[in-house]
Design a protein around this motif. Structure first.
Motif: not given
Length: 368
Positions: A62, A214-215, A219-220, A226, A229-230, A233
């Motif tokens: 990220w 955050f799912d 998302d992990t 993550p 996708s994570g 986010k």
């Protein structure tokens, strides 16, 4: 005491004439004062430390997404700093960071590890997502927040004007820790009040909600760390708070832990009621004579009710059921007299009587 008199030095007329003739050339060889001053006054890049555990540093991609988003938006005079270097991520970025895999924030505080890292990197801003390993290890929120407080004190000792962004950490649901998911919720609910008690005008502490939306399934890659996708986010949540601090003359970008900077009112109504729950609505009104740039509402539902879903805002819920709702990106700015509305679903143990809730609000960033 014997005094000594110095006779004046006599300059032969011919040498004096040469000195006068050469004077313009001597002056021309001296660098212009304005150029030297400009070079000396060149602004240093803003030094940003990403601080945390493996979610931040192993590889913590990220950070790469956030770095490139900042660069593309024109925030090029920045420097990510840390005693650790980059670990891949497949895109060019400034990979320096302070994300140590497996670390507990309580251990970093107890072992006095942060001061040396601060001294080696001298950050102006700290971006902190820290505490996942503590929550996994069943460390109490009180102990984790005490560690947060100690680290903030060390940051301010390094730089009295330190700006600090603190995450409400991402959800966690590993197969080996059935209680972790709820422990994250309970810990995150404590962070806004801690931030409000810790922030100062000179060294603001701002909360960034990394939990909402955050799912862990989507998302992990393991219920904790993550995936791509994570990463996107997480970067998207850091970006507005960090970019606000990078603007000239910036201070606290505003967050759920901030006290109100201007007056506003909040009003509750029940929209629909059913057995075991209801739909509620809260309207926030700017009652000041100036525009505000953000708002936070507190909802205290009656009778043990808990909010389970919120829209048109981001929310966190304390252990006693008190919900804190902060404006979404698009409905935070309110002109004088303007209103914003958010809705929610609440679960109740009974539907006897009309649903009720006590609601208050604070306004942030009053425009001049």
């Amino acid at each position: 005491m014997r005094s000594t008199r110095h006779s004046p030095i006599r300059i032969p007329p011919l040498l004096g004439l040469l000195a006068v003739l050469l004077l313009p050339f001597t002056i021309a060889l001296v660098p212009p004062a304005s150029a030297a001053t400009a070079k000396g006054a060149a602004a240093e890049p803003v030094r940003i430390m990403p601080l945390g555990d493996s979610i931040t540093g192993s590889p913590g991609c990220w950070r790469a997404v956030l770095w490139n988003r900042l660069q593309n938006a024109g925030y090029t005079d920045i420097d990510f700093v840390g005693t650790l270097g980059p670990q891949g991520c497949g895109q060019a970025h400034d990979g320096d960071n302070e994300g140590h895999g497996g670390e507990l924030v309580t251990n970093v505080a107890d072992q006095h590890l942060l001061p040396a890292r601060l001294a080696a990197t001298l950050p102006d801003i700290v971006v902190m997502h820290f505490g996942t390993n503590d929550v996994w290890s069943s460390v109490s929120p009180d102990r984790i927040l005490a560690a947060y407080t100690k680290l903030v004190g060390q940051m301010r000792a390094s730089n009295p004007d330190m700006k600090i962004l603190v995450a409400q950490i991402i959800p966690m649901n590993p197969g080996t820790c059935s209680g972790c998911a709820q422990r994250v919720v309970d810990f995150n609910a404590r962070i806004p009040a801690w931030a409000q008690a810790t922030t100062t005008s000179r060294s603001p502490v701002s909360v960034v909600d990394q939990w909402t939306g955050f799912d862990t399934a989507a998302d992990t890659y393991d219920g904790v760390h993550p995936n791509s996708s994570g990463d996107n986010k997480i970067a998207a949540r850091w970006y507005p708070a960090l970019s606000a601090l990078l603007e000239p003359g910036s201070g606290d970008p505003g967050d759920p832990g901030d006290p109100g900077d201007g007056p506003c009112t909040a009003a509750f109504r029940a929209v629909n009621v059913w057995q075991g729950g209801y739909q509620g609505e809260v309207t926030v009104t700017n009652t000041s004579a100036s525009a505000v740039e953000g708002w936070t509402a507190t909802v205290v539902p009656a009778g043990g009710t808990r909010l389970t879903q919120v829209w048109n805002g981001t929310s966190s819920t304390a252990a006693d059921g008190t919900a804190t709702v902060t404006n979404a990106n698009w409905n935070g700015t309110l002109a004088p007299g303007a209103r914003a509305t958010f809705g929610f679903i609440a679960d109740t143990s009974t539907t006897s009587g009309t649903p009720s809730a006590t609601v208050t609000c604070t306004a942030r960033g009053v425009a001049g």
